[in-house]
Design an enzyme around this catalytic site. Sequence first.
Site, short mmCIF file in Angstrom:
data_model
loop_
_atom_site.label_atom_id
_atom_site.label_comp_id
_atom_site.label_asym_id
_atom_site.label_seq_id
_atom_site.Cartn_x
_atom_site.Cartn_y
_atom_site.Cartn_z
N GLY A 18 -69.59 -7.88 21.42
CA GLY A 18 -68.79 -6.76 21.89
C GLY A 18 -68.88 -5.56 20.96
CE1 TYR A 163 -67.24 -21.52 26.64
CE2 TYR A 163 -69.38 -22.59 26.89
CZ TYR A 163 -68.62 -21.48 26.57
OH TYR A 163 -69.25 -20.31 26.17
#
Length: 275
Positions: A18, A163
């Site tokens: 990010g 997950y």
Amino acid sequence: MSLKGKTLFITGASRGIGREIALKAAQDGANIVIAAKSAEEHPKLGGSIYTVAKEVEEAGGQALAIQLDVRDQDAVAIAMKQAAEHFGGIDILINNAGAIKLSGVELLDPNRFDLMYQINTRAVLVCSQAALPYLKNSENPHILSLSPPLNLDEKWFASYAPYTITKYGMSMLTIGMNQEFSNYGVSVNSLWPRTIIATAAIEFSLGGKQLFNQARKPNIMADAAYEILTSQKRAITGRLIIDEEILRESGVTDFSEYRYAESEEQLMVDLFVKE
């Protein structure tokens, strides 16, 4: 094509991929909303919304740091409104925030599953929903989620189905939103690395820093995201994209610069990617 003057709202932007996407866009003079939980630097992970904001401004962009828990839909709506008012709109949403626990069903605390589901799948829905009114007013709106191709090989479910489910949920939302938002001109894609990336998630969740010898640097994901986000009028949309594939489409043939370390070890293929 350039991101100059565009406003990017990036979740989980205080470190890793990010942060790298934020700095790449900042070089064009973009406006970056750094939306993450880390208001102070983590003792192990480093980085905060404020350190990245400073880096963004040093790189040539404008920054707005917002402490945000993407599980809180009211806080997300407030943050989107704040970002849009501050920069005059939102052009791009990047769903980068993530949670990981590679555990099977037998030993996984259900609360941990809730955490992964809320930060991975649910947050894509919540953030996209909150951003949509602003994206509708953009000339070239994009939603980009960091989630994998839908590979139904049972090996991806055998050891850590919980997950896998939460990451595949993100990708299925990409497919759905691409169709649902097509009338608004929003490009909706997912992006995933072909190899492991040298980030805290690898260091603390997959086996330690020694794996960095088999990893690429986060900037390969930033460069791949840039190719997607600078595409115009839904030229690239509805795809679950691998970083290396989109860069090859743009003419890149030499990937050696992305290698994290000078090593003879073979690069490790990331989860969910066909070898």
